[in-house]
Design a protein around this motif. Structure first.
Motif, mmCIF file in Angstrom:
data_model
loop_
_atom_site.group_PDB
_atom_site.id
_atom_site.type_symbol
_atom_site.label_atom_id
_atom_site.label_comp_id
_atom_site.label_asym_id
_atom_site.label_seq_id
_atom_site.Cartn_x
_atom_site.Cartn_y
_atom_site.Cartn_z
ATOM 1 N N ILE A 73 41.409 44.269 29.757
ATOM 2 C CA ILE A 73 42.192 43.368 30.608
ATOM 3 C C ILE A 73 43.282 42.705 29.772
ATOM 4 C CG2 ILE A 73 42.140 41.227 31.967
ATOM 5 C CD1 ILE A 73 39.192 42.031 32.727
ATOM 6 N N LYS A 74 42.895 42.163 28.621
ATOM 7 C CA LYS A 74 43.861 41.499 27.746
ATOM 8 C C LYS A 74 44.967 42.461 27.323
ATOM 9 C CE LYS A 74 41.979 39.110 24.396
ATOM 10 N NZ LYS A 74 41.022 38.633 23.375
ATOM 11 N N ASN A 75 44.606 43.669 26.987
ATOM 12 C CA ASN A 75 45.596 44.642 26.527
ATOM 13 C C ASN A 75 46.544 45.077 27.638
ATOM 14 O OD1 ASN A 75 44.890 44.647 23.808
ATOM 15 N ND2 ASN A 75 43.244 46.102 24.149
ATOM 16 N N TYR A 104 38.997 43.761 41.088
ATOM 17 C CA TYR A 104 39.634 42.599 40.468
ATOM 18 C C TYR A 104 38.732 41.365 40.508
ATOM 19 C CZ TYR A 104 42.874 39.027 39.068
ATOM 20 O OH TYR A 104 43.456 37.991 38.388
ATOM 21 N N THR A 105 38.018 41.150 41.584
ATOM 22 C CA THR A 105 37.152 39.978 41.700
ATOM 23 C C THR A 105 36.109 39.979 40.592
ATOM 24 O OG1 THR A 105 37.473 39.994 44.103
ATOM 25 C CG2 THR A 105 35.633 38.697 43.260
ATOM 26 N N TYR A 106 35.512 41.131 40.336
ATOM 27 C CA TYR A 106 34.529 41.247 39.251
ATOM 28 C C TYR A 106 35.192 40.965 37.903
ATOM 29 C CZ TYR A 106 31.616 43.404 35.681
ATOM 30 O OH TYR A 106 30.896 43.638 34.542
ATOM 31 N N MET A 107 36.355 41.578 37.661
ATOM 32 C CA MET A 107 37.042 41.380 36.381
ATOM 33 C C MET A 107 37.445 39.921 36.191
ATOM 34 S SD MET A 107 39.431 44.757 35.795
ATOM 35 C CE MET A 107 40.379 44.575 37.288
ATOM 36 N N SER A 108 37.936 39.297 37.261
ATOM 37 C CA SER A 108 38.378 37.912 37.186
ATOM 38 C C SER A 108 37.219 36.972 36.855
ATOM 39 C CB SER A 108 39.008 37.514 38.523
ATOM 40 O OG SER A 108 39.389 36.164 38.506
ATOM 41 N N LYS A 109 36.109 37.186 37.508
ATOM 42 C CA LYS A 109 34.912 36.351 37.270
ATOM 43 C C LYS A 109 34.413 36.543 35.837
ATOM 44 C CE LYS A 109 30.313 35.375 38.986
ATOM 45 N NZ LYS A 109 29.182 35.828 39.747
ATOM 46 N N LEU A 110 34.318 37.781 35.405
ATOM 47 C CA LEU A 110 33.859 38.083 34.047
ATOM 48 C C LEU A 110 34.811 37.485 33.012
ATOM 49 C CD1 LEU A 110 31.918 39.651 32.141
ATOM 50 C CD2 LEU A 110 33.486 41.597 32.362
ATOM 51 N N GLY A 116 36.805 31.541 29.254
ATOM 52 C CA GLY A 116 36.961 30.127 29.572
ATOM 53 C C GLY A 116 38.312 29.794 30.179
ATOM 54 N N THR A 117 39.019 30.792 30.642
ATOM 55 C CA THR A 117 40.302 30.617 31.317
ATOM 56 C C THR A 117 40.440 31.727 32.349
ATOM 57 O OG1 THR A 117 42.683 30.284 30.999
ATOM 58 C CG2 THR A 117 41.662 32.010 29.676
ATOM 59 N N THR A 118 41.317 31.533 33.292
ATOM 60 C CA THR A 118 41.500 32.558 34.316
ATOM 61 C C THR A 118 42.484 33.626 33.823
ATOM 62 O OG1 THR A 118 43.377 31.423 35.333
ATOM 63 C CG2 THR A 118 41.170 30.839 36.154
ATOM 64 N N ILE A 119 42.459 34.755 34.476
ATOM 65 C CA ILE A 119 43.423 35.811 34.160
ATOM 66 C C ILE A 119 44.835 35.293 34.422
ATOM 67 C CG2 ILE A 119 44.304 38.065 34.906
ATOM 68 C CD1 ILE A 119 41.407 38.978 35.293
ATOM 69 N N GLU A 120 45.005 34.536 35.487
ATOM 70 C CA GLU A 120 46.318 33.983 35.820
ATOM 71 C C GLU A 120 46.854 33.102 34.681
ATOM 72 O OE1 GLU A 120 48.567 31.154 39.108
ATOM 73 O OE2 GLU A 120 46.394 31.381 39.212
ATOM 74 N N HIS A 121 46.020 32.219 34.154
ATOM 75 C CA HIS A 121 46.451 31.358 33.054
ATOM 76 C C HIS A 121 46.733 32.165 31.787
ATOM 77 C CE1 HIS A 121 44.772 27.923 35.454
ATOM 78 N NE2 HIS A 121 45.983 27.501 35.124
#
Length: 186
Positions: A73-75, A104-110, A116-121
């Motif tokens: 996800i980060k990459n 996406y919901t699973y990835m976002s929650k994980l 400790g931050t959201t994907i959006e942030h």
């Protein structure tokens, strides 16, 4: 055989990994952000030696599937924000989900649980670092930067920049000591 590497977020990291593989006489097919595909399966000894060599360079070989997904996800985000000519106009959640073939919901929650931050942030933090970089190059104006980074307006970019950094983009540009954050620390 695919191997996943934590903190591998730049062209320099890819060069370091290539050098480590070369020293270990491991033939590879692909070295990409966060991932290496080697020609043959590694023995336990080779895997351990690679793990140690990568650690000495500040990188980490990953085994845990959740950790691997977080790094993917980060990459995807880093590649999208820092290495694309223009950020996708597609909804970020759809883009990430499509790129990784995951819900996406699973990835976002994980991601939120682990980082400790959201994907959006996380995306916003990287976009602001990219804005800083582009401001330092002094080749583009804010209108062009806001377009490239898919902001709805210069005002939106400026508001978000100030919220994250405490500075306006124009004041940041005037600073003598322009501090950027390395990608692995965003």
């Amino acid at each position: 055989m695919k191997l996943y590497i934590k903190y591998m977020v730049s062209v320099r990291c890819k060069m370091v990994v290539r050098e480590v593989l070369k020293k270990m006489n491991l033939r590879y097919i692909l070295v990409d952000l966060g991932m290496v595909e080697v020609m043959n399966d590694l023995t336990l000894q080779q895997r351990e030696a690679l793990k140690i060599a990568l650690l000495q360079s500040g990188l980490e070989l990953m085994d845990d599937k959740k950790t691997v997904l977080i790094e993917k996800i980060k990459n995807v985000i880093i590649e999208m924000v820092h290495y694309s000519e223009e950020i996708t106009k597609m909804n970020y959640s759809d883009y990430i989900s499509q790129k990784l073939g995951q819900d996406y919901t699973y990835m976002s929650k994980l991601f939120s649980e682990v980082k400790g931050t959201t994907i959006e942030h996380y995306i916003i933090a990287h976009k602001i670092e990219r804005v800083k970089e582009l401001l330092l190059y002094d080749e583009l104006n804010l209108t062009q930067i806001s377009y490239i980074l898919n902001y709805s307006s210069v005002a939106h970019l400026s508001k978000q920049f100030k919220k994250v950094t405490g500075l306006t983009p124009s004041f940041f540009k005037q600073l003598k000591d322009k501090k950027r954050i390395s990608l692995e620390n965003v």
